[in-house]
Design a protein around this motif. Structure first.
Motif, PDB file in Angstrom:
ATOM      1  N   MET A  61     -38.872  13.398 -32.527  1.00 40.84           N
ATOM      2  CA  MET A  61     -39.307  14.193 -33.668  1.00 40.84           C
ATOM      3  C   MET A  61     -40.754  13.868 -34.025  1.00 40.84           C
ATOM      4  SD  MET A  61     -35.789  13.762 -35.886  1.00 40.84           S
ATOM      5  CE  MET A  61     -36.451  14.483 -37.383  1.00 40.84           C
ATOM      6  N   MET A  62     -41.095  12.574 -34.030  1.00 38.62           N
ATOM      7  CA  MET A  62     -42.476  12.171 -34.279  1.00 38.62           C
ATOM      8  C   MET A  62     -43.413  12.749 -33.231  1.00 38.62           C
ATOM      9  SD  MET A  62     -42.019   8.161 -35.286  1.00 38.62           S
ATOM     10  CE  MET A  62     -43.769   7.901 -34.981  1.00 38.62           C
ATOM     11  N   LEU A  63     -43.002  12.686 -31.960  1.00 39.55           N
ATOM     12  CA  LEU A  63     -43.829  13.205 -30.871  1.00 39.55           C
ATOM     13  C   LEU A  63     -44.088  14.695 -31.057  1.00 39.55           C
ATOM     14  CD1 LEU A  63     -45.172  12.972 -28.078  1.00 39.55           C
ATOM     15  CD2 LEU A  63     -42.917  13.365 -27.064  1.00 39.55           C
ATOM     16  N   ALA A  64     -43.033  15.448 -31.403  1.00 41.96           N
ATOM     17  CA  ALA A  64     -43.178  16.898 -31.535  1.00 41.96           C
ATOM     18  C   ALA A  64     -44.145  17.266 -32.654  1.00 41.96           C
ATOM     19  CB  ALA A  64     -41.797  17.527 -31.781  1.00 41.96           C
ATOM     20  N   ILE A  65     -43.976  16.673 -33.834  1.00 38.46           N
ATOM     21  CA  ILE A  65     -44.848  17.026 -34.959  1.00 38.46           C
ATOM     22  C   ILE A  65     -46.255  16.472 -34.745  1.00 38.46           C
ATOM     23  CG2 ILE A  65     -45.110  16.952 -37.453  1.00 38.46           C
ATOM     24  CD1 ILE A  65     -42.752  18.575 -36.396  1.00 38.46           C
ATOM     25  N   GLY A  66     -46.374  15.334 -34.052  1.00 35.32           N
ATOM     26  CA  GLY A  66     -47.706  14.829 -33.704  1.00 35.32           C
ATOM     27  C   GLY A  66     -48.454  15.794 -32.806  1.00 35.32           C
ATOM     28  N   VAL A  67     -47.732  16.432 -31.871  1.00 38.09           N
ATOM     29  CA  VAL A  67     -48.355  17.447 -31.008  1.00 38.09           C
ATOM     30  C   VAL A  67     -48.864  18.612 -31.844  1.00 38.09           C
ATOM     31  CG1 VAL A  67     -47.841  19.176 -29.238  1.00 38.09           C
ATOM     32  CG2 VAL A  67     -47.089  16.823 -28.925  1.00 38.09           C
ATOM     33  N   VAL A  68     -48.090  19.023 -32.848  1.00 36.67           N
ATOM     34  CA  VAL A  68     -48.524  20.121 -33.724  1.00 36.67           C
ATOM     35  C   VAL A  68     -49.805  19.737 -34.461  1.00 36.67           C
ATOM     36  CG1 VAL A  68     -47.895  21.567 -35.688  1.00 36.67           C
ATOM     37  CG2 VAL A  68     -46.174  20.967 -33.983  1.00 36.67           C
ATOM     38  N   ALA A  69     -49.876  18.505 -34.949  1.00 39.26           N
ATOM     39  CA  ALA A  69     -51.072  18.056 -35.676  1.00 39.26           C
ATOM     40  C   ALA A  69     -52.303  18.110 -34.778  1.00 39.26           C
ATOM     41  CB  ALA A  69     -50.858  16.633 -36.203  1.00 39.26           C
ATOM     42  N   ILE A  70     -52.189  17.598 -33.563  1.00 39.38           N
ATOM     43  CA  ILE A  70     -53.334  17.580 -32.637  1.00 39.38           C
ATOM     44  C   ILE A  70     -53.728  18.998 -32.243  1.00 39.38           C
ATOM     45  CG2 ILE A  70     -54.094  16.826 -30.357  1.00 39.38           C
ATOM     46  CD1 ILE A  70     -52.247  14.398 -30.693  1.00 39.38           C
ATOM     47  N   ALA A  71     -52.725  19.832 -31.939  1.00 37.98           N
ATOM     48  CA  ALA A  71     -53.015  21.197 -31.507  1.00 37.98           C
ATOM     49  C   ALA A  71     -53.669  22.006 -32.624  1.00 37.98           C
ATOM     50  CB  ALA A  71     -51.723  21.870 -31.047  1.00 37.98           C
ATOM     51  N   ALA A  72     -53.159  21.880 -33.848  1.00 30.84           N
ATOM     52  CA  ALA A  72     -53.737  22.630 -34.968  1.00 30.84           C
ATOM     53  C   ALA A  72     -55.171  22.197 -35.240  1.00 30.84           C
ATOM     54  CB  ALA A  72     -52.876  22.451 -36.216  1.00 30.84           C
ATOM     55  N   PHE A  73     -55.433  20.899 -35.156  1.00 30.10           N
ATOM     56  CA  PHE A  73     -56.798  20.438 -35.385  1.00 30.10           C
ATOM     57  C   PHE A  73     -57.726  20.943 -34.280  1.00 30.10           C
ATOM     58  CE2 PHE A  73     -60.262  17.353 -35.016  1.00 30.10           C
ATOM     59  CZ  PHE A  73     -60.753  17.377 -36.314  1.00 30.10           C
ATOM     60  N   GLY A  74     -57.238  20.954 -33.036  1.00 32.83           N
ATOM     61  CA  GLY A  74     -58.055  21.479 -31.943  1.00 32.83           C
ATOM     62  C   GLY A  74     -58.377  22.955 -32.129  1.00 32.83           C
ATOM     63  N   GLU A  75     -57.399  23.728 -32.600  1.00 34.10           N
ATOM     64  CA  GLU A  75     -57.634  25.146 -32.828  1.00 34.10           C
ATOM     65  C   GLU A  75     -58.626  25.376 -33.968  1.00 34.10           C
ATOM     66  OE1 GLU A  75     -53.261  26.864 -31.429  1.00 34.10           O
ATOM     67  OE2 GLU A  75     -53.771  26.702 -33.553  1.00 34.10           O
ATOM     68  N   SER A  76     -58.638  24.490 -34.939  1.00 35.06           N
ATOM     69  CA  SER A  76     -59.536  24.679 -36.086  1.00 35.06           C
ATOM     70  C   SER A  76     -61.000  24.551 -35.707  1.00 35.06           C
ATOM     71  CB  SER A  76     -59.201  23.663 -37.186  1.00 35.06           C
ATOM     72  OG  SER A  76     -59.549  22.346 -36.781  1.00 35.06           O
ATOM     73  N   THR A  77     -61.287  23.968 -34.544  1.00 30.00           N
ATOM     74  CA  THR A  77     -62.682  23.821 -34.109  1.00 30.00           C
ATOM     75  C   THR A  77     -63.154  24.996 -33.257  1.00 30.00           C
ATOM     76  OG1 THR A  77     -62.020  22.572 -32.122  1.00 30.00           O
ATOM     77  CG2 THR A  77     -62.451  21.314 -34.135  1.00 30.00           C
ATOM     78  N   SER A  78     -62.286  25.968 -33.014  1.00 28.64           N
ATOM     79  CA  SER A  78     -62.666  27.136 -32.202  1.00 28.64           C
ATOM     80  C   SER A  78     -63.543  28.060 -33.039  1.00 28.64           C
ATOM     81  CB  SER A  78     -61.416  27.869 -31.724  1.00 28.64           C
ATOM     82  OG  SER A  78     -60.590  27.004 -30.970  1.00 28.64           O
ATOM     83  N   ALA A  79     -64.716  28.394 -32.487  1.00 29.03           N
ATOM     84  CA  ALA A  79     -65.675  29.172 -33.269  1.00 29.03           C
ATOM     85  C   ALA A  79     -66.234  30.384 -32.530  1.00 29.03           C
ATOM     86  CB  ALA A  79     -66.846  28.286 -33.704  1.00 29.03           C
ATOM     87  N   ASN A  80     -65.923  30.575 -31.253  1.00 32.03           N
ATOM     88  CA  ASN A  80     -66.453  31.712 -30.512  1.00 32.03           C
ATOM     89  C   ASN A  80     -65.438  32.153 -29.460  1.00 32.03           C
ATOM     90  OD1 ASN A  80     -67.085  30.200 -27.892  1.00 32.03           O
ATOM     91  ND2 ASN A  80     -68.267  29.008 -29.386  1.00 32.03           N
ATOM     92  N   PRO A  81     -65.619  33.348 -28.879  1.00 31.67           N
ATOM     93  CA  PRO A  81     -64.644  33.870 -27.914  1.00 31.67           C
ATOM     94  C   PRO A  81     -64.422  32.967 -26.703  1.00 31.67           C
ATOM     95  CG  PRO A  81     -66.068  35.633 -28.682  1.00 31.67           C
ATOM     96  CD  PRO A  81     -66.650  34.365 -29.218  1.00 31.67           C
ATOM     97  N   HIS A  82     -65.399  32.125 -26.376  1.00 33.50           N
ATOM     98  CA  HIS A  82     -65.221  31.229 -25.228  1.00 33.50           C
ATOM     99  C   HIS A  82     -64.159  30.160 -25.495  1.00 33.50           C
ATOM    100  CE1 HIS A  82     -68.630  33.008 -23.161  1.00 33.50           C
ATOM    101  NE2 HIS A  82     -69.355  32.870 -24.270  1.00 33.50           N
TER     102      HIS A  82
END
Length: 252
Positions: A61-82
């Motif tokens: 359960m910790m692993l799964a929600i930790g993956v969500v935290a990392i993935a969401a933070f990575g997506e928040s840095t997306s700023a252009n179509p590339h």
């Protein structure tokens, strides 16, 4: 509580889809992204079924929600179509985590409820369904309101979506910390049970034969009272969580 928080952070997928559209994602790209998410969700079910361990339920359960935290933070840095390729990776991880989480969460509650009888098991099953439904409703409402509030405050749609994804990352990190506390309490309970059995075995052979039954008939598991160290750790996590939420609110 863990299931409710998990359902809220999993509502991040709606925000991510909106961010893909804001970055110029075409209909074909959205279709491919949906196919990737469906495949990853199915893989999460199989992986959860194959790796299930009754003695170690909080860790996946910790692993799964930790993956969500990392993935969401990575997506928040997306700023252009590339940066659209990031969403294929992150959304695959989030879809996998969403289904991988449910099996251990359900089994964790069932194993605890079984210690108190069938009546508590039925209550837990009902509660599990209600919490899932409430979380599925509260997640989009909370994140959608936050995103609309940022847009109303003058932020661009893509900026509002990035801020919302940072908020999701902060909430997922808090949920992971909460699950870490649950894991620590379970380990502490297990160690206490082992100490009781060891002390019973050192008295004499008859006492050792009756020790486990006596230990289990004393009233079952009681939640351990947190000591000073655990209380300090909880306070530190609460302060850190507040700082993360403030950072998600204020970062551009």
């Amino acid at each position: 509580m863990a299931v409710f928080l998990a359902r809220i952070v999993l509502a991040e997928q709606d925000v991510a889809m909106a961010a893909v559209r804001s970055l110029g994602g075409t209909t074909g790209a959205l279709f491919t992204l949906s196919a990737v998410m469906l495949t990853a969700a199915a893989a999460g079910v199989f992986a959860s079924a194959l790796s299930m361990n009754v003695e170690k339920l909080a860790r996946p359960m910790m692993l799964a929600i930790g993956v969500v935290a990392i993935a969401a933070f990575g997506e928040s840095t997306s700023a252009n179509p590339h940066d659209l390729w990031r969403f294929y990776v992150s959304q695959a991880g989030i879809a996998f985590a969403g289904t991988f989480f449910l099996g251990p969460a359900l089994l964790l509650g069932i194993t605890n409820a079984l210690q108190y009888g069938s009546r508590e098991l039925i209550s837990f099953i009902v509660l599990f369904g209600v919490v899932n439904a409430l979380g599925a409703l509260a997640g989009p409402a909370l994140l959608g309101s936050y995103m609309d509030g940022r847009v109303a405050a003058g932020a661009a749609p893509l900026t509002a979506q990035s801020d919302t994804l940072r908020l999701v990352a902060a909430l997922a990190a808090l949920t992971t910390a909460y699950l870490a506390v649950i894991l620590a309490l379970r380990i502490r309970r297990k160690m206490a049970e082992l100490r009781i059995q060891r002390s019973a075995n050192t008295v004499d052979q008859p006492a050792a034969a009756g020790g486990p039954h006596g230990a289990s008939s004393d009233g079952g598991w009681q939640p351990p009272r947190p000591g000073r160290g655990i209380t300090t750790a909880l306070a530190a996590m609460a302060i850190g969580g507040a700082l993360l939420v403030l950072a998600a609110w204020r970062l551009p």
